[in-house]
Structures are given as structure tokens and as C-alpha cells.
Design a protein around this motif. Structure first.
Motif, PDB file in Angstrom:
ATOM      1  N   GLN A   1     -20.834 -35.109  21.147  1.00 59.59           N
ATOM      2  CA  GLN A   1     -22.044 -35.921  21.092  1.00 59.59           C
ATOM      3  C   GLN A   1     -22.783 -35.759  19.766  1.00 59.59           C
ATOM      4  O   GLN A   1     -23.800 -36.391  19.546  1.00 59.59           O
ATOM      5  N   GLY A   2     -22.314 -34.883  18.906  1.00 58.65           N
ATOM      6  CA  GLY A   2     -22.948 -34.660  17.619  1.00 58.65           C
ATOM      7  C   GLY A   2     -23.339 -33.208  17.451  1.00 58.65           C
ATOM      8  O   GLY A   2     -23.393 -32.443  18.410  1.00 58.65           O
ATOM      9  N   ALA A   3     -23.590 -32.835  16.227  1.00 58.38           N
ATOM     10  CA  ALA A   3     -23.946 -31.461  15.920  1.00 58.38           C
ATOM     11  C   ALA A   3     -25.432 -31.372  15.619  1.00 58.38           C
ATOM     12  O   ALA A   3     -26.045 -32.319  15.134  1.00 58.38           O
ATOM     13  N   GLY A   4     -26.010 -30.214  15.933  1.00 52.47           N
ATOM     14  CA  GLY A   4     -27.408 -30.019  15.605  1.00 52.47           C
ATOM     15  C   GLY A   4     -27.991 -28.785  16.261  1.00 52.47           C
ATOM     16  O   GLY A   4     -27.364 -28.147  17.108  1.00 52.47           O
TER      17      GLY A   4
END
Length: 122
Positions: free
Chosen positions: A99-102
Motif C-alpha cells: 500500500q506504500g511506504a511511510g
């Protein structure tokens, strides 16, 4: 400025940072050519979002006079007194998934969050 460190050298538990989050933040600090011995990650709370408050993070070259400074896995974290009222006891993590990095803040003080998880209410 106060520095929170336990007698054995380990940071207190008021704000925690996982090893993954510290590694990612240190790499970013170094890519910005900031001195990781002085500079650090500022964690703060600001007005905004559908639930009322949202998290903010940025790199600062040094802490402000009234900041509490935490050190986790060689990463310095700066928190101002007003933000501490909302985020004390939180854990900062870094997630790298489909779902994405962060960075993600797990805050035990939250009583509700918006659907997207970007804002909260205590």
C-alpha cells in the motif's frame, strides 16, 4: 531542552521509535547531509484533518529550547511541549508494504481516527 534517557542509557518510554523507523530516518537525515549527532526527527501535532488533529514530521538541524529530546537507535527525536500532551506514549514505526511506504504513529491516546488514518482525536 530536556533529554529523556534512563540510567542504563536506554531512552524512556514516553515516545518510542522502532529500529526500522530509526534506520529509515537516519538514512534520510544523512542524505540531507545533516549531522545525526545534533539533527533529528521532529514529531508534532497540528490542527487539521477530518478528525481534528494530524501528525507532522520533519527534520530539524537542532532541538528548540523547550523540546524534549529522545534518542532511539541513534536517532534523535524532538517533541515540543504542546504536542507531548497528545502523543505521549506513542510508537513511531516505518512500514514498507504494498500500500506504500511511510512512517506511522501508533498513539495510545487516540479515541477516534478518520477513515484514512491521517487525522485523529484524543
Amino acid at each position: 531542552m530536556s533529554t529523556e534517557t534512563a540510567p542504563d542509557g536506554d531512552p524512556t518510554t514516553k515516545i518510542e521509535v522502532t529500529p526500522d523507523a530509526a534506520d529509515e530516518a537516519l538514512a534520510l537525515l544523512e542524505s540531507e547531509e545533516l549531522d545525526t549527532g545534533i539533527a533529528g526527527l521532529r514529531l508534532f501535532v497540528q490542527q487539521g484533518g477530518c478528525a481534528g488533529l494530524s501528525y507532522g514530521m520533519r527534520f530539524d538541524e537542532e532541538p528548540e529550547e523547550d523540546d524534549t529530546v529522545y534518542e532511539h537507535h541513534e536517532l534523535r527525536v524532538f517533541v515540543d511541549p504542546a504536542s507531548m500532551n497528545y502523543i505521549e506514549g506513542s510508537v513511531v514505526d516505518y512500514e514498507d508494504g504494498l500500500q506504500g511506504a511511510g512512517f506511522h504513529v501508533d498513539n495510545p491516546n487516540v479515541v477516534s481516527e478518520c477513515g484514512c488514518g491521517e487525522s485523529f482525536r484524543t
